[in-house]
Scaffold this motif. Sequence first.
Motif, PDB file in Angstrom:
ATOM      1  N   ALA A  75       0.828  -1.209   0.000  1.00  0.00           N
ATOM      2  CA  ALA A  75       0.000   0.000   0.000  1.00  0.00           C
ATOM      3  C   ALA A  75       0.858   1.252   0.000  1.00  0.00           C
ATOM      4  O   ALA A  75       0.976   1.946   0.980  1.00  0.00           O
ATOM      5  CB  ALA A  75      -0.943  -0.002   1.191  1.00  0.00           C
ATOM      6  N   ASN A  76       1.507   1.493  -1.103  1.00  0.00           N
ATOM      7  CA  ASN A  76       2.187   2.764  -1.278  1.00  0.00           C
ATOM      8  C   ASN A  76       2.011   3.191  -2.725  1.00  0.00           C
ATOM      9  O   ASN A  76       1.913   2.374  -3.619  1.00  0.00           O
ATOM     10  CB  ASN A  76       3.663   2.698  -0.864  1.00  0.00           C
ATOM     11  N   LYS A 118     -10.284   0.070   1.067  1.00  0.00           N
ATOM     12  CA  LYS A 118      -9.305   0.152   2.167  1.00  0.00           C
ATOM     13  C   LYS A 118      -7.884   0.201   1.625  1.00  0.00           C
ATOM     14  O   LYS A 118      -7.039   0.934   2.140  1.00  0.00           O
ATOM     15  CB  LYS A 118      -9.465  -1.030   3.116  1.00  0.00           C
ATOM     16  N   PHE A 119      -7.624  -0.580   0.588  1.00  0.00           N
ATOM     17  CA  PHE A 119      -6.314  -0.570  -0.045  1.00  0.00           C
ATOM     18  C   PHE A 119      -5.985   0.835  -0.554  1.00  0.00           C
ATOM     19  O   PHE A 119      -4.905   1.363  -0.309  1.00  0.00           O
ATOM     20  CB  PHE A 119      -6.291  -1.591  -1.192  1.00  0.00           C
ATOM     21  N   PHE A 120      -6.932   1.452  -1.239  1.00  0.00           N
ATOM     22  CA  PHE A 120      -6.716   2.808  -1.750  1.00  0.00           C
ATOM     23  C   PHE A 120      -6.545   3.811  -0.604  1.00  0.00           C
ATOM     24  O   PHE A 120      -5.724   4.726  -0.712  1.00  0.00           O
ATOM     25  CB  PHE A 120      -7.857   3.245  -2.665  1.00  0.00           C
ATOM     26  N   CYS A 121      -7.288   3.655   0.471  1.00  0.00           N
ATOM     27  CA  CYS A 121      -7.142   4.567   1.612  1.00  0.00           C
ATOM     28  C   CYS A 121      -5.722   4.512   2.165  1.00  0.00           C
ATOM     29  O   CYS A 121      -5.148   5.541   2.529  1.00  0.00           O
ATOM     30  CB  CYS A 121      -8.142   4.225   2.704  1.00  0.00           C
ATOM     31  N   LEU A 122      -5.145   3.321   2.210  1.00  0.00           N
ATOM     32  CA  LEU A 122      -3.788   3.184   2.723  1.00  0.00           C
ATOM     33  C   LEU A 122      -2.736   3.766   1.794  1.00  0.00           C
ATOM     34  O   LEU A 122      -1.637   4.100   2.221  1.00  0.00           O
ATOM     35  CB  LEU A 122      -3.468   1.719   3.022  1.00  0.00           C
ATOM     36  N   LEU A 123      -3.069   3.895   0.529  1.00  0.00           N
ATOM     37  CA  LEU A 123      -2.119   4.511  -0.398  1.00  0.00           C
ATOM     38  C   LEU A 123      -1.760   5.923   0.042  1.00  0.00           C
ATOM     39  O   LEU A 123      -0.667   6.398  -0.211  1.00  0.00           O
ATOM     40  CB  LEU A 123      -2.703   4.571  -1.814  1.00  0.00           C
ATOM     41  N   TYR A 124      -2.705   6.583   0.699  1.00  0.00           N
ATOM     42  CA  TYR A 124      -2.497   7.973   1.065  1.00  0.00           C
ATOM     43  C   TYR A 124      -2.262   8.183   2.552  1.00  0.00           C
ATOM     44  O   TYR A 124      -1.996   9.292   2.971  1.00  0.00           O
ATOM     45  CB  TYR A 124      -3.686   8.808   0.576  1.00  0.00           C
ATOM     46  N   THR A 125      -2.333   7.109   3.329  1.00  0.00           N
ATOM     47  CA  THR A 125      -2.055   7.245   4.757  1.00  0.00           C
ATOM     48  C   THR A 125      -0.740   6.587   5.144  1.00  0.00           C
ATOM     49  O   THR A 125      -0.205   6.876   6.186  1.00  0.00           O
ATOM     50  CB  THR A 125      -3.191   6.647   5.612  1.00  0.00           C
ATOM     51  N   SER A 126      -0.231   5.694   4.301  1.00  0.00           N
ATOM     52  CA  SER A 126       1.051   5.049   4.562  1.00  0.00           C
ATOM     53  C   SER A 126       2.124   5.768   3.771  1.00  0.00           C
ATOM     54  O   SER A 126       1.957   5.985   2.579  1.00  0.00           O
ATOM     55  CB  SER A 126       1.020   3.583   4.130  1.00  0.00           C
ATOM     56  N   LYS A 182     -10.991   7.642  -9.848  1.00  0.00           N
ATOM     57  CA  LYS A 182     -10.426   8.620  -8.909  1.00  0.00           C
ATOM     58  C   LYS A 182      -8.948   8.338  -8.638  1.00  0.00           C
ATOM     59  O   LYS A 182      -8.139   9.262  -8.564  1.00  0.00           O
ATOM     60  CB  LYS A 182     -11.210   8.581  -7.594  1.00  0.00           C
ATOM     61  N   GLN A 183      -8.584   7.066  -8.514  1.00  0.00           N
ATOM     62  CA  GLN A 183      -7.199   6.697  -8.205  1.00  0.00           C
ATOM     63  C   GLN A 183      -6.335   6.562  -9.463  1.00  0.00           C
ATOM     64  O   GLN A 183      -5.142   6.291  -9.355  1.00  0.00           O
ATOM     65  CB  GLN A 183      -7.170   5.377  -7.431  1.00  0.00           C
ATOM     66  N   GLU A 184      -6.964   6.723 -10.618  1.00  0.00           N
ATOM     67  CA  GLU A 184      -6.271   6.559 -11.908  1.00  0.00           C
ATOM     68  C   GLU A 184      -5.680   5.157 -12.051  1.00  0.00           C
ATOM     69  O   GLU A 184      -4.556   4.972 -12.516  1.00  0.00           O
ATOM     70  CB  GLU A 184      -5.219   7.645 -12.104  1.00  0.00           C
TER      71      GLU A 184
END
Length: 188
Positions: A9-10, A170-178, A67-69
């Motif tokens: 998740a980055n 959830k995976f996408f949320c972690l892209l921007y929090t990790s 949204k995440q492209e």
Amino acid sequence: ASDVYKRQANKSDKQRILYAPSWRSYLVGENVNGDWKALDKKFLSSRYYMETKAFLESDVLYKMLEKQEYTLDVKVHPIFQKYADNFIGSNDRIHLKSSINEEDYSLMITDFSSYMFDFLYLGTAIFSFIPDYQEFKCGMNGYRNVDFMTKIDEEEIAKTSDEIINKIEKFFCLLYTSPSPRDMRRSR
């Protein structure tokens, strides 16, 4: 958050998800000279197909991908090639692929396919989506369990289109929090 979400998740250049389900022996007819007979009515009315189609045609999924492209590639098992056109609708973010480069993906979604081991080796995040979990557990695919699945908490297995879409969210949320590894190096 679960380790499965953190594994890859980055934010990276790998803005692709692969969905590569295995085939189901109970959804094909006999094998005559290497050619599996299609059972169209049975396939199209199966829980496996209906949940998979709901997943791939979801407006929520499309909006997340947009949204995440990201794009989502679908690699149908060779035995299910007869059904391949049924997997793809008109979503421009979802593509049917006959061959892929495993290194191009940041997330793989599969069921009990041994193909996942290639992605485990690469360190790719993997989600399990088994829309016909009850049929699987009843042995309709020739077996009721797979050794590696005894290590997976049943709650981690998505059994509906909504459940797998929630996992992707959830995976996408972690892209921007990790923090990405690059960001972590800069902060030292």
